[in-house]
Design an enzyme around this catalytic site. Structure first.
Site, PDB file in Angstrom:
ATOM      1  CG  LEU A 102      -1.970  -1.085   1.577  1.00 55.14           C
ATOM      2  CD1 LEU A 102      -2.679  -0.931   2.609  1.00 55.14           C
ATOM      3  CD2 LEU A 102      -2.860  -1.116   0.264  1.00 55.14           C
ATOM      4  CG  ASP A 103       0.629   3.896  -3.155  1.00 58.72           C
ATOM      5  OD1 ASP A 103       1.782   3.172  -3.380  1.00 58.72           O
ATOM      6  OD2 ASP A 103      -0.115   4.266  -3.886  1.00 58.72           O
TER       7      ASP A 103
END
Ligand code: URA
Length: 235
Positions: A102-103
């Site tokens: 996930l960013d």
């Protein structure tokens, strides 16, 4: 769960898979007091007792974690810029790694494990594991663009699409819930940016059957039963 004998021995840390095969062929491996020289033999983890040269093999302990990832944390095992990583949040001595990513400012469900097979299973495109994201956009999503995103748009010369788009509040077209089976990095942001939208907030609500059932920044251990049901649901 069953596992190939050489893999089981290698995972215990005793030796490489190749050396484990050598030991098996040399008749140095017993299972429940019977010598096994068949390389394709599979053992029942938890039931079978495996010995190499009379020494009992201790199986590797697999660990599975569900984290509700907060913002400002990097999905990596370490960071050269010394930013906080998801590993820093979890108290374990096991060498775990994130399943996919996930960013930095994306929140929500992230799984971590030391089980490479499980990670490969979940990220393999053929299993089409569904992820559901809550997305806040900088402007309302038009009907026309909604249709385009469902039909497919090109990201770096490869078509990508959402399998479903919902509006949790029909009057608020800046907040969208999208389902995707793709695992490409930045997939959701790239999908929207091809049509000129910016993703302001991104939260992963579901990764397959797993949802963020712990508070933001917290984590829990995933049970063996849950892991078994993943294999059952997708095989
Ligand atoms: N898609 C993105 O763009 N970012 C994420 O963090 C996850 C999916």
């Amino acid at each position: 769960m069953t596992i190939r004998l050489n893999k089981y021995i290698a995972e215990s840390g005793l030796c490489s898979r190749r050396n484990a095969e050598k030991y098996i062929l040399e008749g140095r491996v017993t299972i429940n007091n019977k010598t096994i020289t068949d390389l394709s033999h599979k053992i029942n983890e938890g039931d079978d007792e495996v010995f190499v040269d009379g020494e009992k093999i201790k199986p590797k302990k697999h660990i599975y974690i569900l984290l509700n990832k907060p913002k400002a944390v990097i999905t990596s095992t370490k960071d050269e810029r010394n930013r906080k990583t998801v590993i820093d949040i979890i108290k374990t001595n096991e060498k775990i790694f994130p399943v996919g990513r996930l960013d930095y400012n994306t929140t929500g469900v992230l799984l971590l494990t030391n089980d490479g097979d499980f990670s490969n299973f979940l990220t393999h495109p053929k299993h089409k594991i569904r992820k559901i994201y809550a997305v806040t956009l900088n402007r309302p999503l038009t009907k026309e663009d909604e249709i385009k995103l469902l039909k497919g748009v090109y990201i770096n010369n490869r078509k990508g699409k959402f399998v479903k788009i919902n509006f949790p509040d029909i009057k608020k077209k800046t907040v969208v819930e999208v389902s995707a089976v793709e695992g490409r990095n930045h997939f959701v942001k790239d999908m929207f940016s091809t049509l000129g939208y910016n993703v302001v907030e991104l939260d992963r609500k579901y990764f397959g059957q797993f949802t963020a059932d712990v508070p933001l920044g917290k984590y829990r251990v995933i049970s063996k039963e849950e892991i078994k049901s993943v294999y059952k649901n997708y095989n």
